[in-house]
Motif scaffolding. Structure first.
Motif, PDB file in Angstrom:
ATOM      1  N   GLU A  64       0.902  -0.954  -0.392  1.00 18.77           N
ATOM      2  CA  GLU A  64       0.052  -0.337   0.322  1.00 18.77           C
ATOM      3  C   GLU A  64       0.420   0.965  -0.156  1.00 18.77           C
ATOM      4  O   GLU A  64       0.199   2.288   0.400  1.00 18.77           O
ATOM      5  CB  GLU A  64      -0.952  -0.296   1.317  1.00 18.77           C
ATOM      6  N   HIS A  84      -3.553   2.842   8.877  1.00 17.13           N
ATOM      7  CA  HIS A  84      -5.174   2.498   8.102  1.00 17.13           C
ATOM      8  C   HIS A  84      -4.955   0.394   8.790  1.00 17.13           C
ATOM      9  O   HIS A  84      -3.700   0.098   8.589  1.00 17.13           O
ATOM     10  CB  HIS A  84      -4.184   1.409   6.137  1.00 17.13           C
ATOM     11  N   HIS A 103      -7.834  -2.967   9.660  1.00 18.28           N
ATOM     12  CA  HIS A 103      -8.734  -3.542   9.293  1.00 18.28           C
ATOM     13  C   HIS A 103      -9.927  -3.963  10.031  1.00 18.28           C
ATOM     14  O   HIS A 103     -10.500  -4.726  10.288  1.00 18.28           O
ATOM     15  CB  HIS A 103      -8.472  -4.831   8.651  1.00 18.28           C
ATOM     16  N   HIS A 153     -13.525  -3.913   2.464  1.00 18.55           N
ATOM     17  CA  HIS A 153     -11.590  -3.805   3.013  1.00 18.55           C
ATOM     18  C   HIS A 153     -10.899  -3.542   4.627  1.00 18.55           C
ATOM     19  O   HIS A 153     -10.292  -4.133   5.387  1.00 18.55           O
ATOM     20  CB  HIS A 153     -10.876  -3.375   2.022  1.00 18.55           C
TER      21      HIS A 153
HETATM   22 ZN    ZN Z   1      -5.323  -3.238   3.999  1.00 23.29          ZN
END
Ligand code: ZN
Length: 659
Positions: free
Chosen positions: A117, A131, A133, A194
């Protein structure tokens, strides 16, 4: 969800951006409702001096292979920011090209591979980007009305991005979608099916925005009465458990650990009436698919049903799924399931090591909650099969196939060693574990539970004469790891020297009981499970005395000779089930507990030798170590002896009388 930010901790970092990045990454990593085992990623943009002393703008991005909960500065790869931003402008970039270009743009060639990413982090115009989940957020989005619910919860606070496969195309998509967007209106970004991003120019705000946004989703789930999970008590059926593990291992082509989760929530989930429907709609977030495959195997609730058939059917279905989705040139992964639903009993995880099976168990724990919450919100709906396939078979994962490092030979194997607290037994436990097996060591010495006490290495106090304790220890082994493949019978005693004329009833009986009779009940407890093992084997530790007895050792030699005969009959009886039974006859092993310095000195004196001469009383003139015996045991448990059964192998430095 509470913020774990501690201002005094933060102050001690003296405003160092990378250290602050490490600090809040760990705060995120501690919270399993946010990320699990290597999931999620974080970054910070900073100016650093290169080798020549010039300032360069870099993105410090989490390196692959690092876990947020334990990450250190070295876990962040410094990548030139402008290169990443230029990559985002391309119309196409394969994953391998992306990895190569990102590596080439690193200021430190020894840093780990940047997260996939990285390009996305680079185009977000904030210094700190987090980030995760988060369970609550993905649960909201994995829903037939996911988009409406996300809007309901967040309003205009976040950007909402439809699902796109992670990596370059996600970064490109977001770049296109946000060309005319004023990022400063937003605190974060929700990626449908996601996860979630939060961002800010300082570490604390970015982190606390994550906590705030996730809390909104959590509160919404509570208000919707979605946070309720079924609970039940699981039954026990260890023979079927080992049958399941055998079937999964056979499909995989190598031994697997099977971890049965019987926590109330796992059993409650497995017992849900519509379980085969809701458990097979896909995972919480796409990167779980790498570990769990898209769906679990569902075992029938009927106790008489054939569990092997269920595993074989899963394999066939998986093969069809591959054929349906393979665009043409992909390599098919193995067909075995990584997790299972066993109604009445709980959930199961399968993998080649205990630690990776445990990771799957942790993922399932979160998955079963997310699915039940999703159902309460009107219907759990994960990604499409095609999206999951693309993730499971994406280029970078395919590239890893066939490149695995040397795997230890006994990986995935489950072993029990008796007499494991010291000497040869202890060495056997250590060598088998080193070669990849999970091992349970039994001993009457209570210290055994301290000697072996870590994941995959268990010590259980059990007297070999106590039939019930031995049965329970074998049962516990199967309960913990899913089966039994290797039994090393080492426990024994070496009675004091007595001639037959003076041999006491007590010495005689004790030796026969411990060295011989107890072995019958040990075998009887273990055989039903060994029959369902993977290349199962029994190894007896005999003695040089069997082939070359010594005066004064009648009680010992007779018992060990009986043991050898027991092993030979066992080899005959168990060959049809594929169980190999062999005996090792050690001698001149003096590094064990019974050989104290005093005993050695007195024995040597009796033979008119020095201690060193006594210890090397064999043809090769070398003492044998417990470690060397253990290595022979491990070899016998492996492929080298895969076609050998009923044999007796001396490890004694060569003995004229034996030869
Ligand atoms: Zn991810």
């Amino acid at each position: 969800m509470e913020s774990l930010w501690d201002q005094s901790c933060a102050n001690s970092l003296n405003g160092d951006l990378l250290l602050e990045r490490v600090y809040t990454s760990r705060l995120l990593g501690q919270e399993t409702d946010l990320v699990l085992h290597g999931g999620g990623n974080t970054s910070v943009k900073a100016e650093i001096k290169n080798f020549f002393g010039d300032l360069e703008e870099v993105l410090y991005i989490k390196g692959s292979g690092w876990d947020l909960s334990t990450i250190e500065s070295a876990g962040f790869a410094p990548v030139r920011l402008t290169v990443l931003q230029r990559l985002a402008e391309l119309t196409s970039l394969s994953d391998s090209e992306m990895v190569r270009e990102q590596r080439a743009a690193m200021l430190d060639p020894y840093a780990p591979n940047p997260s996939v990413e990285a390009i996305l982090h680079a185009i977000i115009p904030y210094r700190f980007v987090d980030h995760t989940h988060a369970d609550a957020v993905v649960t909201l989005t994995n829903n037939s009305e996911g988009l409406a619910r996300v809007k309901e919860v967040y309003g205009e606070q976040v950007l909402i991005i439809p699902y796109v496969m992670p990596g370059f195309i996600l970064a490109r998509e977001i770049r296109n979608l946000t060309k005319d967007v004023d990022w400063h209106k937003y605190q974060g970004m929700i990626l449908m099916n996601h996860g979630i991003f939060s961002f800010a120019d300082d570490a604390k705000t970015a982190y606390e925005r994550m906590i705030y946004l996730v809390t909104l989703a959590e509160e919404y789930l509570v208000k919707q009465n979605a946070v309720q999970f079924a609970e039940a008590t699981g039954q026990t059926d260890l023979l079927t458990l080992s049958k399941i593990r055998q079937a999964v291992s056979q499909v995989k082509g190598t031994a697997m650990i099977a971890q049965l989760d019987q926590r109330a929530e796992a059993v409650g989930f497995a017992n849900l009436p519509n379980i085969s429907n809701i458990a097979t709609r896909g995972p919480v977030t796409p990167d779980h698919v790498i570990r769990t495959k898209p769906i679990p195997v569902i075992f029938p609730s009927d106790q008489q049903a054939d569990v092997t058939q269920a595993v074989n059917q899963y394999a066939e279905n998986y093969h069809q799924y591959f054929l349906r989705n393979n665009p043409g040139d992909l390599k098919e992964l193995d067909l075995s399931p990584r997790w299972g639903i066993w109604p009445g009993y709980g959930t199961l995880s399968f993998d080649q090591t205990l630690s990776s099976a445990q990771i799957i168990t942790d993922i399932i724990e979160h998955t079963l909650r997310a699915i039940q919450m999703g159902e309460k919100l009107g219907g759990w709906q994960a990604l499409s099969e095609k999206d999951l396939f693309d993730m499971e078979y994406w280029e970078l994962e395919q590239a890893k196939l066939g490149k695995s490092a040397n795997t230890p030979e006994l990986r995935g194997k489950i072993a029990v060693v008796t007499g494991a607290a010291s000497g040869i037994g202890k060495a056997c436990v250590e060598v088998l574990a080193k070669q990849g097996a999970v091992v349970v060591g039994l001993d009457m010495n209570p210290a055994i539970s301290e000697i072996f006490n870590k994941p995959g290495l268990v010590g259980i106090q059990a007297n070999i004469l106590d039939e019930k304790a031995i049965q329970e220890a074998i049962a516990l082994t199967v309960q913990k790891f899913g089966g039994l493949d290797i039994l090393v019978s080492n426990a024994g005693i070496f009675p004091a020297s007595e001639t037959i004329e003076n041999l006491s009833q007590d010495t005689w009986e004790k030796s026969l009981n411990v060295n011989l009779s107890s072995q019958r009940s040990l075998l009887q407890s273990a055989i039903p499970f060994l029959k369902q093992g993977i290349d199962p084997t029994i190894i007896f530790i005999g003695s040089r005395n069997v082939l070359a007895p010594g005066p004064g050792a009648a009680a010992y030699s007779v018992a060990k000779a009986g043991l050898t005969q027991l092993a030979r009959v066992a080899a005959l009886e168990l060959a049809a089930d594929g169980i190999r039974v062999n005996t090792i006859h050690p001698d001149c092993v003096y590094d064990t507990g019974i050989w104290t310095a005093d005993i050695l000195a007195s024995r040597a004196e009796r033979y008119g030798l020095t201690v060193d001469e006594y210890k090397s009383r064999n043809l090769l003139k070398q003492p044998v170590t417990s470690q060397e015996v253990a290595q022979m045991v491990a070899a016998m448990a492996g492929k080298l002896f895969g076609k050998t059964t009923g044999c007796q192998l001396p490890i004694d430095g060569g003995n004229e009388r034996v030869i």
